[in-house]
Design an enzyme around this catalytic site. Structure first.
Site, mmCIF file in Angstrom:
data_model
loop_
_atom_site.group_PDB
_atom_site.id
_atom_site.type_symbol
_atom_site.label_atom_id
_atom_site.label_comp_id
_atom_site.label_asym_id
_atom_site.label_seq_id
_atom_site.Cartn_x
_atom_site.Cartn_y
_atom_site.Cartn_z
ATOM 1 N N LYS A 27 26.305 0.372 17.707
ATOM 2 C CA LYS A 27 27.200 -0.527 18.442
ATOM 3 C C LYS A 27 28.321 0.256 19.137
ATOM 4 C CE LYS A 27 28.512 -4.692 16.678
ATOM 5 N NZ LYS A 27 28.426 -5.795 17.636
ATOM 6 N N ARG A 98 34.040 -4.983 13.086
ATOM 7 C CA ARG A 98 32.598 -5.109 12.836
ATOM 8 C C ARG A 98 32.013 -3.784 12.360
ATOM 9 N NH1 ARG A 98 32.889 -8.098 18.007
ATOM 10 N NH2 ARG A 98 32.028 -10.183 17.692
ATOM 11 N N GLY A 107 23.064 -8.470 9.595
ATOM 12 C CA GLY A 107 23.405 -9.276 8.438
ATOM 13 C C GLY A 107 23.943 -8.471 7.273
ATOM 14 N N MET A 109 26.869 -7.153 6.975
ATOM 15 C CA MET A 109 28.204 -7.636 6.635
ATOM 16 C C MET A 109 28.667 -8.627 7.685
ATOM 17 S SD MET A 109 31.758 -5.735 6.397
ATOM 18 C CE MET A 109 33.042 -6.570 7.313
ATOM 19 N N ARG A 371 21.978 -3.454 23.053
ATOM 20 C CA ARG A 371 21.154 -2.605 22.174
ATOM 21 C C ARG A 371 19.695 -2.802 22.556
ATOM 22 N NH1 ARG A 371 22.224 -6.151 16.707
ATOM 23 N NH2 ARG A 371 21.681 -8.110 17.663
ATOM 24 N N HIS A 489 -9.355 -2.820 -5.183
ATOM 25 C CA HIS A 489 -10.609 -3.228 -4.551
ATOM 26 C C HIS A 489 -10.370 -4.283 -3.472
ATOM 27 C CE1 HIS A 489 -14.265 -5.696 -4.236
ATOM 28 N NE2 HIS A 489 -14.850 -4.505 -4.220
ATOM 29 N N SER A 797 -14.749 15.859 3.525
ATOM 30 C CA SER A 797 -13.997 14.647 3.857
ATOM 31 C C SER A 797 -13.065 14.383 2.679
ATOM 32 C CB SER A 797 -14.952 13.478 4.073
ATOM 33 O OG SER A 797 -14.209 12.319 4.351
ATOM 34 N N CYS A 864 -11.118 10.311 4.613
ATOM 35 C CA CYS A 864 -11.649 8.951 4.648
ATOM 36 C C CYS A 864 -10.974 8.045 3.618
ATOM 37 C CB CYS A 864 -13.160 8.950 4.463
ATOM 38 S SG CYS A 864 -13.689 9.581 2.869
ATOM 39 N N TYR A 884 -10.607 15.006 12.102
ATOM 40 C CA TYR A 884 -10.636 13.555 12.318
ATOM 41 C C TYR A 884 -10.047 12.811 11.130
ATOM 42 C CZ TYR A 884 -14.666 13.299 9.141
ATOM 43 O OH TYR A 884 -15.486 13.370 8.042
HETATM 44 C C1 PEP Z 1 -11.320 8.093 -1.747
HETATM 45 O O1 PEP Z 1 -11.326 8.298 -2.951
HETATM 46 O O2 PEP Z 1 -10.367 8.369 -1.017
HETATM 47 C C2 PEP Z 1 -12.494 7.478 -1.106
HETATM 48 C C3 PEP Z 1 -12.560 7.355 0.200
HETATM 49 O O3 PEP Z 1 -13.456 6.991 -1.920
HETATM 50 P P1 PEP Z 1 -13.353 5.602 -2.683
HETATM 51 O O4 PEP Z 1 -12.146 4.880 -2.191
HETATM 52 O O5 PEP Z 1 -14.606 4.871 -2.387
HETATM 53 O O6 PEP Z 1 -13.255 6.028 -4.110
#
Ligand code: PEP
Ligand code: MG
Length: 906
Positions: A27, A98, A107, A109, A371, A489, A797, A864, A884
């Site tokens: 501000k 302020r 919010g 104060m 802002r 899960h 991976s 992954c 990747y």
């Molecule tokens: C992991 O463990 O990061 C993975 C990709 O395998 P999962 O989640 O199936 O155990």
């Protein structure tokens, strides 16, 4: 730290500027910048954030001593600019106080307005303004704010009414009037006396008459507010460090409540919901800023076009609009033109959409704040791409301006903003998978299917989900679980499906037997309607209407731009052709993880899976596996076709076998009847497979090592599918992946089974093809010996879900119980299953990358785990040099943008 704490701003002199946000707060820095641009801003002074740090360390007395001379000089500057004296009884200089930190913390104060008034000055203000009612109303507002914020006069309990409002209500009742504005000047004088009396009797202290005492009290209250519960909580939620501190802005008052040619308003340089390049906003005639926010009176629109649009939506006739709610453009055309010029100048100067506050005092326009405007994800994308096209910003700025996570909002259905405000909030959990869902509560997966088959919308409510629930999850509109974290899960699967999910909603007590859930004593039955917001983790009672998210053309343009800057490739975790298709549409350039076990639940193949598990010997297992082979082959063919020309990484079976068996007696009996074996036999086998710690038990490559025939069947299915698809002219790129490897011998043992099987298939078919054989790196040991594994495996991976679980020793499925405490106390800054723990788990990844590349130059490296879709983690993966990241299909656009941002940021 410098010795200077106070920076003035005004027409004749300005010491700060926009790039001093760290010192002056957002501000203060912007007020100074506006002065530099020659915009009319009431003069003021900003006490720096460094002073707040001194206050926190040394206390009020020390900082007041340090600030005293500078603040007095600053106030003298204001007096000169305004031609009034602070504390003058005849014509007092009044100020607002302020807070203002580096990051906007709305919010945190309450604001103090009209500071400098006392029993004498109020008379002076009345004389000078010729408006006695205005003067006394200003005075009572000041006492009310000061009494609350600075002196701390709060309701005695949370059920109690605000003590000041209680006095106002009493007075209104006595006078028989409905609105504050119906009270006359004598009533206001009575109110002031009552306020002061209450302060004295409740606090044992007088309301201070001395303006300097008022000023210091307010400054210290702002510093103090930096560490109130609300602010601390806000900072935690938004990752704002406590060390930043807040600045304090002391600014000359201007009044929008001095009659019909005064007013106050808030405006946006573009539309905050859609991003449309249209100036818009609201104002009130004869009002103070807080009145617009409080929403007691219906505000009017600033532009004529906005006013007409508003009237249309609010179903107000053109005659009523023109007479009762005319636009500023119509009633104050000159002010409107000035405002228009100012908003254009501000947007061009800041090169971003602005949110501005203004006051009109007796026909003169004053700007009180500007802002960068908060806006929806859709508006962020549109404003960025349009500003790029308009030449206001460059490509990098356009890419950096859109928080990658905000794209979520563009990808999933959302609740209708108005409707959700009216809905009853009943519980909160983790925002596990975004989107909005409304449906009837069911407690079992098979019942979810049955209800959906009858055309109903359902929300599947479970204590937690398991692979057995998958079919129910597929058909449900949303999933609510009482337990589980962000990689539980339910969360992982729901995100993969782009399905709304709230997980770990601790206040939900599920009683599947009774088919009820109880939340804070209220019982919800099967069939009751609830609504989930997967982006916020909120659970509402009843049906909250949703609307489809819109993927505008700007979104596509942003993605193309991101692809030009990013280095990381973005793949998706997908287990079915449908998921693969979604992923490809969102721009995935391959599948980084196909969890083959998910295919085991499709159709009636679970029967053969169970037959395999129950088999007494290898021959029995082989006969069951032979039934699964064609089904798996079909699955893979579908994937290869969908991902033609792109790599597909298929992982061998990973979860412990007992996940495929029913655990309750009724289902075990049903299974026994179906398979023609005794219930005892099944129960015995389930008990046999029971493990104390299944996540570290008989799973991953350990299954293939005990039962090589499973690996054999899966390898055959993969390579046969690949050959079949290739024979149809499709460009197939297969990568086979071994899970949970910790030693090179495990990998070698599995690699031998895979290669031997594939050679047999090649010989049978009289043909061959290229494929890659690699491994997950998801056990700490696997990362530690990545050099020896890298000599054998053609790609890595990183399974950062398991790698996090095993490195931290935190069970993925049980963190809900203790993680909130850890986050609250800052032991981990973020959920380590959501955003990679860079210092710990990240170090293992970095080391394995180096070892892997040293062992096999050019080795393909990806991730992954769930972290593959998290922007902060993507930034890390970019920096350690992965090739990747692979994430759930619905996160692919987010990952594309985050990867571009990582590349730009480096
Ligand atoms: C992991 O463990 O990061 C993975 C990709 O395998 P999962 O989640 O199936 O155990
Ligand atoms: Mg894993």
């Amino acid at each position: 730290m410098s010795n200077k704490f106070v920076y003035v701003f005004g027409a004749s002199k300005t010491e700060g500027s926009a790039d001093m946000k760290n010192l002056l707060g957002g501000k203060g820095a912007n007020l100074a910048e506006m002065c530099r641009l020659g915009i009319s801003v009431p003069p003021g002074l900003t006490i720096s954030t460094e002073a707040c740090t001194v206050y926190t360390e040394k206390g009020a007395e020390s900082i007041q001593k340090l600030l005293d001379a500078e603040v007095r000089q600053g106030v003298a500057f204001l007096e000169k600019e305004m031609g009034k004296k602070f504390g003058d009884a005849a014509d007092p200089l009044l100020v607002s106080v302020r807070s203002g930190s580096r990051a906007s913390m709305p919010g945190m104060m309450d604001t103090i307005l009209n500071l400098g008034l006392n029993d004498e000055a109020v008379e002076g203000l009345a004389n000078k303004s010729g408006n006695e009612r205005f003067a006394w109303d200003s005075y009572r507002r000041f006492i009310q704010m000061y009494g609350d914020v600075v002196m701390g006069l709060k309701p005695e309990s949370k059920e109690d009414h605000d003590p000041f409002e209680a006095i106002i209500d009493e007075l209104k009742e006595k006078k028989g009037v409905e609105l504050d504005t119906d009270l006359d000047v004598n009533d206001l004088k009575e109110m002031v006396a009552a306020f002061k009396g209450m302060i004295k009797s409740r606090l044992g202290r007088e309301f201070p008459n001395d303006p300097w005492e008022q000023l210091w009290g307010s400054v210290m209250a702002v510093f103090q507010s930096w560490n109130n519960d609300r602010a601390v909580f806000y900072r935690q939620m938004n990752d704002i460090p406590g060390s930043w501190g807040t600045a304090v802005n002391v600014q000359s008052m201007v009044f929008g409540n001095l009659g019909q040619n005064s007013g106050t308003g808030v405006a946006f340089t573009r539309d905050a919901a859609s991003g449309e390049d249209i100036f818009n906003g609201e104002f009130l005639i004869n009002a103070q800023g807080e009145d617009v926010v409080a929403g007691i009176r219906t505000p009017q629109q600033i532009t004529l076009e906005g006013s007409t649009r508003w009237a249309d939506l609010a179903q107000v006739s053109e005659l009523d609009r023109r007479t009762k709610y005319p636009s500023l453009e119509e009633i104050m055309p000159e002010i409107y033109q000035q405002l228009l010029k100012t908003e254009t100048a501000l947007e061009n100067h800041y090169k971003d959409m602005q949110d501005i506050e203004f006051t009109i005092q007796e026909g003169k326009l004053w700007m009180l704040q500007t802002r960068s405007a908060k806006r929806t994800g859709a508006a962020l994308v549109r404003t960025s791409m349009e500003m790029l096209a308009q030449g206001l910003i460059d490509e990098k700025t356009a890419l950096l301006r859109v928080g990658a996570d905000r794209l979520n909002e563009l990808l999933h259905p959302v609740f209708d903003g108005q409707a959700v405000k009216k809905a009853r909030l009943i519980a909160g959990g983790l925002p596990a998978s975004p989107g909005a869902a409304t449906g009837q509560v069911v407690f079992f997966a098979d019942e979810a299917e049955a209800w959906v088959a009858k055309g109903k919308d359902v929300i599947l409510v479970r204590q937690e989900t398991s692979p057995e629930d998958l079919r129910g999850m597929v058909v449900a509109k949303g999933i609510l679980t009482a337990r589980g974290g962000m990689t539980s899960h339910a969360a992982v699967v729901a995100r993969g499906m782009g399905k709304c999910c709230v997980s770990g909603a601790g206040s939900v007590r599920v009683d599947p037997k009774a088919r009820t859930m109880t939340i804070e004593g209220v019982v919800y039955n099967e069939g009751d309607w609830i609504s989930l917001d997967g982006s916020t983790g909120k659970v509402y009672e009843g049906k909250v209407p949703t609307k489809d998210a819109e993927l505008s053309g700007d979104f596509g343009k942003l993605m193309e731009l991101a692809d030009r800057y990013k280095r990381l490739a973005i793949r998706a975790n997908a287990d079915s052709p449908e998921d693969a298709k979604v992923a490809r549409n969102f721009g995935a350039v391959g599948i980084g993880l196909c969890r083959t076990e998910h295919m085991f639940f499709e159709g009636d193949r679970i029967k053969s899976v169970r037959e395999m598990i129950l088999a007494q010997d290898e021959a029995g297992r082989r006969s069951a596996l032979a039934k699964l082979l064609p089904m798996q082959r079909g699955d893979f063919e579908g994937l290869f076709v969908e991902m033609a020309g792109l790599p597909v990484t298929i992982r061998l079976l990973d979860p412990p076998l007992h996940e495929f068996l029913p655990h309750d007696e009724a289902n075990q009996r049903a299974m026994a009847a179906e398979m023609g074996i005794s219930y005892d036999e099944i129960k015995h086998r389930v008990d046999d497979l029971h493990e104390a710690n299944p996540m570290m038990g008989h799973r991953g490559c350990r299954l293939g090592i005990s039962y090589p025939e499973i690996t054999e069947m899966q390898s055959r299915a993969i390579i046969e599918a690949a050959l079949n698809t290739k024979a149809k002219g499709v460009d197939v790129r297969v990568e086979i992946m071994v899970p949970l490897v910790g030693t090179v011998r495990e990998f070698n043992a599995q690699a031998k089974v895979i290669r031997d099987t594939i050679e047999v298939v090649f010989a049978e078919r009289g043909t061959h093809m290229n494929y890659l054989l690699g491994t997950m790196i998801e056990t700490p040991r696997g990362a530690l010996v990545a050099d020896s594994i890298g000599k054998q495996a053609e790609f890595f991976s990183f399974g950062t879900n398991d790698l996090t679980q095993m490195t931290l020793g935190f069970s993925r499925d049980d963190i809900g119980k203790f993680l909130p405490d850890y986050l609250k106390d800052g032991m981990y800054e973020q959920d380590p299953f959501q955003s990679i723990d860079q210092k710990g788990v990240g170090l293992l990844v970095k080391m394995a990358v180096e070892k892997g590349r040293a062992a096999r130059p050019g080795i393909k490296l990806g991730v992954c785990g769930e972290h593959g879709g998290d922007p902060a983690s993507i930034d890390f993966f970019h920096r350690v040099g992965l090739d990747y990241v692979s994430c759930s299909p619905f996160r692919v656009p987010i990952a594309r943008l985050a990867a571009a941002q990582a590349a730009i940021g480096q």
